[in-house]
Motif scaffolding. Structure first.
Motif, PDB file in Angstrom:
ATOM      1  N   LEU A 120       0.862  -1.179   0.000  1.00 31.85           N
ATOM      2  CA  LEU A 120       0.000   0.000   0.000  1.00 31.85           C
ATOM      3  C   LEU A 120       0.895   1.225   0.000  1.00 31.85           C
ATOM      4  N   VAL A 121       0.656   2.138  -0.931  1.00 32.03           N
ATOM      5  CA  VAL A 121       1.376   3.412  -0.931  1.00 32.03           C
ATOM      6  C   VAL A 121       0.364   4.534  -0.749  1.00 32.03           C
ATOM      7  N   ALA A 122       0.599   5.357   0.265  1.00 33.01           N
ATOM      8  CA  ALA A 122      -0.264   6.500   0.548  1.00 33.01           C
ATOM      9  C   ALA A 122       0.330   7.721  -0.140  1.00 33.01           C
ATOM     10  N   THR A 123      -0.503   8.463  -0.850  1.00 31.43           N
ATOM     11  CA  THR A 123      -0.018   9.623  -1.596  1.00 31.43           C
ATOM     12  C   THR A 123      -1.017  10.765  -1.538  1.00 31.43           C
ATOM     13  N   ASP A 124      -0.482  11.969  -1.683  1.00 28.93           N
ATOM     14  CA  ASP A 124      -1.333  13.148  -1.842  1.00 28.93           C
ATOM     15  C   ASP A 124      -0.938  13.938  -3.078  1.00 28.93           C
ATOM     16  N   GLY A 125      -0.018  13.390  -3.867  1.00 27.86           N
ATOM     17  CA  GLY A 125       0.414  14.056  -5.081  1.00 27.86           C
ATOM     18  C   GLY A 125       1.542  15.045  -4.884  1.00 27.86           C
ATOM     19  N   SER A 126       1.973  15.275  -3.653  1.00 29.51           N
ATOM     20  CA  SER A 126       3.069  16.208  -3.396  1.00 29.51           C
ATOM     21  C   SER A 126       4.395  15.607  -3.863  1.00 29.51           C
ATOM     22  N   ALA A 127       5.404  16.456  -4.000  1.00 30.70           N
ATOM     23  CA  ALA A 127       6.727  15.987  -4.432  1.00 30.70           C
ATOM     24  C   ALA A 127       7.271  14.942  -3.465  1.00 30.70           C
ATOM     25  N   LEU A 128       7.086  15.159  -2.186  1.00 29.43           N
ATOM     26  CA  LEU A 128       7.588  14.202  -1.206  1.00 29.43           C
ATOM     27  C   LEU A 128       6.863  12.866  -1.307  1.00 29.43           C
ATOM     28  N   SER A 129       5.555  12.896  -1.467  1.00 28.58           N
ATOM     29  CA  SER A 129       4.832  11.630  -1.580  1.00 28.58           C
ATOM     30  C   SER A 129       5.139  10.933  -2.900  1.00 28.58           C
ATOM     31  N   GLU A 130       5.535  11.695  -3.917  1.00 22.86           N
ATOM     32  CA  GLU A 130       5.942  11.084  -5.184  1.00 22.86           C
ATOM     33  C   GLU A 130       7.195  10.232  -5.004  1.00 22.86           C
ATOM     34  N   GLN A 131       8.061  10.619  -4.079  1.00 22.98           N
ATOM     35  CA  GLN A 131       9.229   9.789  -3.760  1.00 22.98           C
ATOM     36  C   GLN A 131       8.777   8.461  -3.160  1.00 22.98           C
ATOM     37  N   ALA A 132       7.771   8.510  -2.314  1.00 22.08           N
ATOM     38  CA  ALA A 132       7.226   7.282  -1.729  1.00 22.08           C
ATOM     39  C   ALA A 132       6.603   6.414  -2.814  1.00 22.08           C
ATOM     40  N   LYS A 162      -5.085  -3.228   6.635  1.00 21.19           N
ATOM     41  CA  LYS A 162      -5.528  -4.451   7.318  1.00 21.19           C
ATOM     42  C   LYS A 162      -6.571  -5.187   6.482  1.00 21.19           C
ATOM     43  N   ALA A 163      -7.554  -4.456   5.972  1.00 19.28           N
ATOM     44  CA  ALA A 163      -8.641  -5.074   5.199  1.00 19.28           C
ATOM     45  C   ALA A 163      -8.135  -5.742   3.930  1.00 19.28           C
ATOM     46  N   ARG A 164      -7.113  -5.181   3.312  1.00 19.57           N
ATOM     47  CA  ARG A 164      -6.579  -5.717   2.067  1.00 19.57           C
ATOM     48  C   ARG A 164      -5.363  -6.620   2.283  1.00 19.57           C
ATOM     49  N   ALA A 165      -5.043  -6.913   3.528  1.00 19.12           N
ATOM     50  CA  ALA A 165      -3.922  -7.798   3.878  1.00 19.12           C
ATOM     51  C   ALA A 165      -2.617  -7.331   3.228  1.00 19.12           C
ATOM     52  N   CYS A 166      -2.322  -6.047   3.375  1.00 18.67           N
ATOM     53  CA  CYS A 166      -1.079  -5.500   2.820  1.00 18.67           C
ATOM     54  C   CYS A 166       0.100  -5.931   3.679  1.00 18.67           C
ATOM     55  N   ASP A 167       1.226  -6.203   3.027  1.00 19.94           N
ATOM     56  CA  ASP A 167       2.441  -6.626   3.714  1.00 19.94           C
ATOM     57  C   ASP A 167       3.323  -5.444   4.080  1.00 19.94           C
ATOM     58  N   LEU A 168       3.092  -4.299   3.447  1.00 22.14           N
ATOM     59  CA  LEU A 168       3.925  -3.123   3.663  1.00 22.14           C
ATOM     60  C   LEU A 168       3.121  -1.875   3.345  1.00 22.14           C
ATOM     61  N   ILE A 169       3.328  -0.836   4.163  1.00 25.26           N
ATOM     62  CA  ILE A 169       2.774   0.491   3.901  1.00 25.26           C
ATOM     63  C   ILE A 169       3.959   1.389   3.590  1.00 25.26           C
ATOM     64  N   VAL A 170       3.879   2.122   2.478  1.00 24.08           N
ATOM     65  CA  VAL A 170       4.920   3.069   2.105  1.00 24.08           C
ATOM     66  C   VAL A 170       4.301   4.455   2.126  1.00 24.08           C
ATOM     67  N   MET A 171       4.950   5.375   2.831  1.00 24.19           N
ATOM     68  CA  MET A 171       4.442   6.742   2.893  1.00 24.19           C
ATOM     69  C   MET A 171       5.554   7.721   3.210  1.00 24.19           C
ATOM     70  N   ALA A 172       5.294   8.980   2.953  1.00 24.55           N
ATOM     71  CA  ALA A 172       6.247  10.044   3.243  1.00 24.55           C
ATOM     72  C   ALA A 172       6.041  10.541   4.671  1.00 24.55           C
ATOM     73  N   SER A 173       7.055  11.209   5.189  1.00 24.04           N
ATOM     74  CA  SER A 173       6.962  11.704   6.559  1.00 24.04           C
ATOM     75  C   SER A 173       6.128  12.955   6.677  1.00 24.04           C
ATOM     76  N   ARG A 174       5.979  13.701   5.578  1.00 21.30           N
ATOM     77  CA  ARG A 174       5.113  14.873   5.565  1.00 21.30           C
ATOM     78  C   ARG A 174       4.789  15.216   4.124  1.00 21.30           C
ATOM     79  N   GLY A 175       3.670  15.889   3.932  1.00 23.19           N
ATOM     80  CA  GLY A 175       3.252  16.279   2.586  1.00 23.19           C
ATOM     81  C   GLY A 175       2.760  17.698   2.605  1.00 23.19           C
ATOM     82  N   ARG A 176       2.030  18.069   1.573  1.00 28.41           N
ATOM     83  CA  ARG A 176       1.564  19.453   1.516  1.00 28.41           C
ATOM     84  C   ARG A 176       0.442  19.678   2.515  1.00 28.41           C
TER      85      ARG A 176
END
Length: 148
Positions: free
Chosen positions: A6-18, A107-121
Motif C-alpha cells: 500500500l502506498v499512501a499519496t497526496d500528489g506532493s513531491a515528497l509523496s511522489e518519492q514514496a 488491514k482489510a486488504r492484507a497488505c504486507d507493507l505500507i509506504v508513505m512520506a513523513s510529511r506532505g503538503r
C-alpha cells in the motif's frame, strides 16, 4: 517477500518519492500495488479558515476534491502498470481520519507493507503529515517504510 504493498499519496513531491519507491519494491518482489489517498469530507474553506460555504458550494468543493484525489491515485496506478507492476489498484477514501483510513485499508486488504512520506503538503489536499505518519506507525501491525 511482499505480496501487496500500500502506498499512501497526496500528489506532493515528497509523496511522489514514496510512490517511486513503492513501485520499485513492487517490481522487485512481484507484489501488487495499492495506491491510496484520503479525500477529506469537510469543505475547502473550513480548512483554509475562510467563510463557511453554502450547501451547493460545499458539494461542488467536495466533488472537485474527490476528482483531484482520484486523478492522483489513477496516475500512480498508470505509472506502476507502465513500469511493469503485475497488478495496481487506485483507491480514494472519503474520510476525515487520514491515518485511521490508511491503517484500516492496509488491514482489510492484507497488505504486507505500507509506504508513505513523513510529511506532505498542507491544506485541503493534504494526506501526509508528520502526525499522520506517526499515527500510522503507532497503530498498525503492518511494517511501514517512511521516506523523508
Amino acid at each position: 517477500m511482499f505480496k501487496r504493498i500500500l502506498v499512501a499519496t497526496d500528489g506532493s513531491a515528497l509523496s511522489e518519492q514514496a510512490v517511486a519507491k513503492a513501485i520499485e519494491l513492487s517490481l522487485l518482489t512481484g507484489a501488487e500495488l495499492l495506491a491510496v489517498t484520503v479525500a477529506h469530507l469537510e469543505a475547502h474553506s473550513y480548512f483554509e479558515g475562510l467563510t463557511v460555504l453554502n450547501q451547493r458550494e460545499t458539494e461542488e468543493a467536495q466533488h472537485r476534491l474527490t476528482a483531484a484525489a482520484q486523478n492522483t491515485v489513477d496516475a500512480v496506478k498508470a505509472a506502476a502498470l507502465a513500469k511493469g507492476v503485475c497488478n495496481a489498484e487506485a483507491v480514494v477514501i472519503k474520510s476525515n481520519l487520514v491515518a485511521e483510513s490508511i491503517v484500516d485499508l492496509a488491514k482489510a486488504r492484507a497488505c504486507d507493507l505500507i509506504v508513505m512520506a513523513s510529511r506532505g503538503r498542507r491544506g485541503v489536499t493534504r494526506l501526509l503529515m508528520g502526525s499522520e505518519t506517526l499515527h500510522v506507525l503507532t497503530h498498525t501491525h503492518t511494517p511501514v517504510l517512511v521516506l523523508r
